[in-house]
Design a protein around this motif. Structure first.
Motif, PDB file in Angstrom:
ATOM      1  N   GLN A 105     -21.560 -22.128 -12.794  1.00 56.55           N
ATOM      2  CA  GLN A 105     -19.802 -22.000 -13.335  1.00 56.55           C
ATOM      3  C   GLN A 105     -19.476 -23.278 -12.935  1.00 56.55           C
ATOM      4  O   GLN A 105     -18.577 -24.117 -13.168  1.00 56.55           O
ATOM      5  CB  GLN A 105     -18.726 -20.910 -12.948  1.00 56.55           C
ATOM      6  N   LYS A 106     -19.743 -23.342 -11.298  1.00 59.21           N
ATOM      7  CA  LYS A 106     -19.801 -24.277 -10.297  1.00 59.21           C
ATOM      8  C   LYS A 106     -19.958 -26.080 -11.055  1.00 59.21           C
ATOM      9  O   LYS A 106     -19.204 -26.791 -10.755  1.00 59.21           O
ATOM     10  CB  LYS A 106     -19.648 -24.390  -9.230  1.00 59.21           C
TER      11      LYS A 106
ATOM     12  N   TYR B 239     -18.181 -26.784 -13.772  1.00 58.42           N
ATOM     13  CA  TYR B 239     -16.583 -26.539 -14.502  1.00 58.42           C
ATOM     14  C   TYR B 239     -16.291 -27.183 -12.558  1.00 58.42           C
ATOM     15  O   TYR B 239     -16.496 -25.918 -11.522  1.00 58.42           O
ATOM     16  CB  TYR B 239     -15.486 -25.362 -14.448  1.00 58.42           C
TER      17      TYR B 239
ATOM     18  N   ASN C 161     -14.051 -27.421 -10.358  1.00 64.59           N
ATOM     19  CA  ASN C 161     -12.934 -26.734  -9.591  1.00 64.59           C
ATOM     20  C   ASN C 161     -12.782 -25.492  -9.575  1.00 64.59           C
ATOM     21  O   ASN C 161     -12.408 -24.199  -9.526  1.00 64.59           O
ATOM     22  CB  ASN C 161     -11.510 -27.349  -9.939  1.00 64.59           C
ATOM     23  N   ALA C 162     -14.023 -24.730 -10.500  1.00 65.83           N
ATOM     24  CA  ALA C 162     -14.397 -22.802 -10.950  1.00 65.83           C
ATOM     25  C   ALA C 162     -13.895 -22.446  -9.966  1.00 65.83           C
ATOM     26  O   ALA C 162     -14.398 -22.899  -8.349  1.00 65.83           O
ATOM     27  CB  ALA C 162     -15.516 -22.935 -11.335  1.00 65.83           C
ATOM     28  N   TYR C 163     -13.159 -21.327  -9.586  1.00 67.80           N
ATOM     29  CA  TYR C 163     -13.149 -20.342  -8.179  1.00 67.80           C
ATOM     30  C   TYR C 163     -12.513 -21.173  -7.152  1.00 67.80           C
ATOM     31  O   TYR C 163     -12.040 -20.676  -5.701  1.00 67.80           O
ATOM     32  CB  TYR C 163     -14.638 -19.533  -7.446  1.00 67.80           C
ATOM     33  N   GLU C 164     -12.068 -22.329  -7.152  1.00 64.57           N
ATOM     34  CA  GLU C 164     -11.263 -23.129  -6.352  1.00 64.57           C
ATOM     35  C   GLU C 164      -9.226 -22.632  -6.251  1.00 64.57           C
ATOM     36  O   GLU C 164      -9.187 -22.028  -7.637  1.00 64.57           O
ATOM     37  CB  GLU C 164     -10.724 -24.566  -6.842  1.00 64.57           C
TER      38      GLU C 164
ATOM     39  N   TRP D 225      -5.972 -23.159  -7.283  1.00 67.63           N
ATOM     40  CA  TRP D 225      -4.838 -23.351  -7.175  1.00 67.63           C
ATOM     41  C   TRP D 225      -3.705 -24.364  -6.808  1.00 67.63           C
ATOM     42  O   TRP D 225      -2.783 -23.586  -6.284  1.00 67.63           O
ATOM     43  CB  TRP D 225      -3.773 -22.959  -9.208  1.00 67.63           C
TER      44      TRP D 225
ATOM     45  N   ARG E 269     -11.443 -26.591 -14.636  1.00 63.62           N
ATOM     46  CA  ARG E 269     -12.034 -25.175 -14.902  1.00 63.62           C
ATOM     47  C   ARG E 269     -12.205 -24.809 -16.488  1.00 63.62           C
ATOM     48  O   ARG E 269     -11.500 -25.224 -17.085  1.00 63.62           O
ATOM     49  CB  ARG E 269     -10.125 -24.780 -14.365  1.00 63.62           C
ATOM     50  N   ASN E 270     -12.743 -23.240 -16.431  1.00 63.91           N
ATOM     51  CA  ASN E 270     -12.949 -22.477 -17.690  1.00 63.91           C
ATOM     52  C   ASN E 270     -11.065 -22.593 -18.509  1.00 63.91           C
ATOM     53  O   ASN E 270     -10.349 -22.268 -17.985  1.00 63.91           O
ATOM     54  CB  ASN E 270     -14.034 -21.809 -18.101  1.00 63.91           C
TER      55      ASN E 270
ATOM     56  N   ALA F  93      -9.540 -19.433 -16.714  1.00 67.88           N
ATOM     57  CA  ALA F  93      -8.709 -20.008 -15.597  1.00 67.88           C
ATOM     58  C   ALA F  93      -7.448 -20.541 -16.081  1.00 67.88           C
ATOM     59  O   ALA F  93      -6.313 -20.380 -15.865  1.00 67.88           O
ATOM     60  CB  ALA F  93      -9.603 -21.328 -15.241  1.00 67.88           C
TER      61      ALA F  93
ATOM     62  N   ARG G 106      -3.880 -18.390 -15.581  1.00 66.60           N
ATOM     63  CA  ARG G 106      -2.793 -19.648 -14.686  1.00 66.60           C
ATOM     64  C   ARG G 106      -1.675 -19.542 -15.830  1.00 66.60           C
ATOM     65  O   ARG G 106      -0.630 -19.392 -15.592  1.00 66.60           O
ATOM     66  CB  ARG G 106      -3.577 -20.834 -14.188  1.00 66.60           C
TER      67      ARG G 106
END
Length: 61
Positions: free
Chosen positions: A4-5, A8, A10-13, A15, A42-43, A46, A50
């Motif tokens: 995922q990273k 994307y 910013n995946a798992y970062e 917000w 981001r996916n 996400a 959000r």
């Protein structure tokens, strides 16, 4: 998670407040999910989750 990273950045970062404000603004301007995915790196899940958290509304476009 590494996959995922790779797709994307910013995946798992977390917000940030600035990210939230920008997301709400772009969402209110009618941006599509695919555009928001590119802007925020981001996916789809996400972005949708959000928006739901910030607005209480599902995002379907």
């Amino acid at each position: 998670m590494a996959q995922q990273k790779a797709m994307y950045a910013n995946a798992y970062e977390r917000w940030t407040d600035e990210d939230d404000q920008r997301l709400l603004y772009l969402y209110s301007q009618g941006k599509k999910i695919s555009e928001l995915m590119q802007i925020f790196a981001r996916n789809k899940g996400a972005i949708k989750s959000r928006i739901l958290k910030l607005t209480g509304k599902e995002f379907y476009n």
